[in-house]
Scaffold this motif. Structure first.
Motif, mmCIF file in Angstrom:
data_model
loop_
_atom_site.group_PDB
_atom_site.id
_atom_site.type_symbol
_atom_site.label_atom_id
_atom_site.label_comp_id
_atom_site.label_asym_id
_atom_site.label_seq_id
_atom_site.Cartn_x
_atom_site.Cartn_y
_atom_site.Cartn_z
ATOM 1 N N LEU A 35 -0.023 -23.320 69.071
ATOM 2 C CA LEU A 35 0.681 -24.091 68.042
ATOM 3 C C LEU A 35 1.552 -23.179 67.182
ATOM 4 N N ARG A 36 2.825 -23.513 67.119
ATOM 5 C CA ARG A 36 3.738 -22.803 66.222
ATOM 6 C C ARG A 36 4.467 -23.808 65.375
ATOM 7 N N VAL A 37 4.570 -23.500 64.109
ATOM 8 C CA VAL A 37 5.370 -24.318 63.202
ATOM 9 C C VAL A 37 6.287 -23.385 62.438
ATOM 10 N N HIS A 38 7.569 -23.643 62.544
ATOM 11 C CA HIS A 38 8.537 -22.852 61.786
ATOM 12 C C HIS A 38 9.184 -23.745 60.753
ATOM 13 N N ARG A 39 9.342 -23.228 59.551
ATOM 14 C CA ARG A 39 10.096 -23.962 58.543
ATOM 15 C C ARG A 39 11.347 -23.150 58.301
ATOM 16 N N GLY A 40 12.496 -23.677 58.758
ATOM 17 C CA GLY A 40 13.692 -22.842 58.764
ATOM 18 C C GLY A 40 13.450 -21.700 59.736
ATOM 19 N N LYS A 41 13.631 -20.478 59.275
ATOM 20 C CA LYS A 41 13.388 -19.333 60.159
ATOM 21 C C LYS A 41 11.990 -18.758 59.992
ATOM 22 N N ASN A 42 11.307 -19.229 58.926
ATOM 23 C CA ASN A 42 10.010 -18.620 58.641
ATOM 24 C C ASN A 42 8.911 -19.284 59.443
ATOM 25 N N PRO A 43 8.115 -18.490 60.129
ATOM 26 C CA PRO A 43 6.961 -19.078 60.802
ATOM 27 C C PRO A 43 5.896 -19.431 59.779
ATOM 28 N N VAL A 44 5.424 -20.687 59.817
ATOM 29 C CA VAL A 44 4.340 -21.093 58.926
ATOM 30 C C VAL A 44 3.018 -20.952 59.672
#
Lengths: 281, 247
Positions: A35-44
């Protein structure tokens, strides 16, 4: 141009995680892979794989901003995810059929302050096809029986958040996701809530409970330790104590973080070295 | 579930008697203001009193404004309090939520329209050729239009302060161009074209039809259909702004 330029930057390393430390034979309530979640360029959330055993309490622990809420939102199916698979109760997260079976209590109590306790719970009961009697029973179960007629806005902070809990319980979820349910509660209430969670788990409900207070980890069957969007480890409280060689869970978590940081520095150094050698050749 | 949402919204309103009073009484009071404003005029022979013309239009405009404001703020609260996100994780269908809201506020709108129309007819002797029932119907329809546009606009506001600012953006131009101040066919082409794409213009035109003709006309029917179409479109667009999955 080298083809390496277009490849995405590798996610930071994370500790390899055992599938289900608390009971490998038990069935899985929810399962997350890559699972990967990115907000904009930042990985959350960076490449998280974990499993949540059925009928147990799984604690999601980590400092503020470590991605706990995002992880929970992904399980509930309200989070847009960048990559990976999230399977909840055998279906993809957010599947319409899951909406009856997954209860979600957000960090900020999301109830209607201008409705009475019972009216709040009744509304969520009716959404799940229940009636006012079901609502009344749940209100009593969370210890608000005497306050059923009071407006939610007139309640104390702890009572208010229990209304929010009741609104999730009234749907009789198979998976209950609770975002910091014990934050700001007095010790007596906290113990009461944890024993309530334990009895729910004993009846077969799968619980995922986040907290940033490590002491609460002791109430869980299985722990997910998050930091900076990475899963440091999935283990049992006993394993955490053993691995960090201390009975103090707070200290144990700190030691684990230090070890992971040391690892990361080592890997980075090794990678830089390897890149350097490649460039030379 | 639509009923339970409707019931829940009405229960919330019940806990707020001051808002109920404002919804029910304010349009009637404003109407009184308009009446006294034109109290001393001597109408030209053969022409209706200004109150018959303006007061009638007000019966379509006030409910629209009040309901737009009430709905957009209520829905905005739902969005920012986290209850909307929570509802969207439950089996509740988006249509249950929106139509539940629309239904609850339409009930309030009907009561409001009845009070305002009754005031206009019985206290101020409003004189129109057509049946008062049509006036109430149009009044309710514009209120529901306010509900639909309010639900939609709440999606574009993140604070209550912004939501209130949508009034001058969405509501005022419609009031200016609906034919209240200048007849629509006397506006310049650009303004007339603008007024032709605004739903309130059709509601006001419908009221003028009721005022001029004893029997309902086909133009009135067309006006009602157009306003109803705007309501449905507003609700559909509003449902698109309810996202179960967000970043």
């Amino acid at each position: 141009m080298s083809h390496r330029a277009i490849m995405p930057a590798p996610d930071p390393p994370f500790a390899p995680v055992p599938a289900d430390p608390s009971g490998t034979s038990g069935s899985v309530g929810a399962c997350v892979e890559g699972l990967r979640v990115h907000r904009g360029k930042n990985p959350v959330l960076a490449n998280i794989s974990a499993s949540i055993p059925e009928g147990r309490i799984t604690g999601l622990l980590g400092p503020s901003g470590s991605g706990k809420t995002t992880f929970m939102r992904a399980l509930v199916g309200v989070q847009k995810i960048t990559a990976g698979t999230v399977t909840v109760l055998g279906r993809p997260a957010g599947d319409p059929r899951n909406r009856h079976d997954v209860g979600y209590v957000t960090q900020a109590a999301s109830v209607y302050p201008d409705l009475s306790v019972l009216d709040n719970v009744s509304y969520f009961a009716s959404v799940h096809g229940g009636n006012r009697e079901d609502a009344s029973a749940v209100v009593t179960a969370v210890g608000l029986g005497g306050l059923a007629k009071r407006k939610a806005a007139k309640l104390s902070g702890g009572q208010f958040s229990r209304v929010s809990l009741a609104c999730a319980l009234v749907g009789k979820p198979k998976l209950l996701v609770l975002d910091e349910p014990t934050v700001g509660l007095d010790p007596v209430l906290r113990v009461e809530l944890w024993s309530q969670f334990a009895s729910m788990a004993a009846e077969g409900t799968t619980l995922l409970i986040s907290s940033h207070v490590m002491e609460e980890a002791g109430h869980c069957d299985s722990l997910l330790l998050l930091r900076g969007g990475m899963l440091l480890a999935q283990l049992t409280p006993a394993q955490l104590r053993e691995r960090s060689d201390t009975d103090d869970l707070e200290l144990a978590f700190l030691r684990l973080i230090r070890a992971a940081e040391a690892d990361a520095v080592g890997t980075k150094a090794a990678r830089t070295k390897a890149d350097g050698t490649k460039a030379d050749s | 579930m639509m009923w339970s949402t409707c019931l829940r919204v009405l229960r919330q309103l019940k806990g707020d008697p001051r808002s109920i009073a404002l919804i029910l009484v304010v349009p009637a009071l404003l109407l009184a203001l308009v009446y006294w404003l034109y109290e001393n005029e001597t109408p030209a022979p053969g022409l209706p009193r200004t109150f018959d013309r303006v007061g009638l239009m007000m019966l379509g405009i006030f409910p629209f404004v009040v309901m737009f404001l009430v709905t957009s703020i209520t829905m905005l609260r739902e969005r920012i309090s986290g209850t909307l996100e929570r509802l969207l994780t439950t089996p509740l269908h988006k249509a249950d939520l929106l139509f539940g809201y629309a239904l609850a506020f339409s009930i309030m709108a009907t009561l409001q329209a009845l009070v305002a129309t009754a005031t206009a007819y019985w206290i101020f002797g409003l004189n129109v050729a057509g049946n008062a029932g049509w006036v109430v119907l149009i009044s309710v329809l514009t209120a529901v239009l306010g509900v639909a546009l309010g639900l939609l606009c709440s999606a574009f506001a993140t604070t209550e302060f912004q939501a209130v600012q949508f009034m001058p953006v969405v509501v005022f131009p419609q009031i200016l161009l609906c034919g209240l101040f200048v007849a629509r066919d006397q506006m310049n082409t650009v303004l007339e074209a603008l007024s032709n794409i605004m739903p309130l213009s059709y509601a006001v035109h419908g009221l003028q039809e009721v005022a001029a003709h004893a029997k309902p006309t086909s133009a009135l029917a067309a006006d009602l259909v157009v306003v109803a179409a705007f309501v449905v479109a507003g609700l559909l667009l509003a449902s698109l702004t309810l996202r179960r999955r967000t970043a």
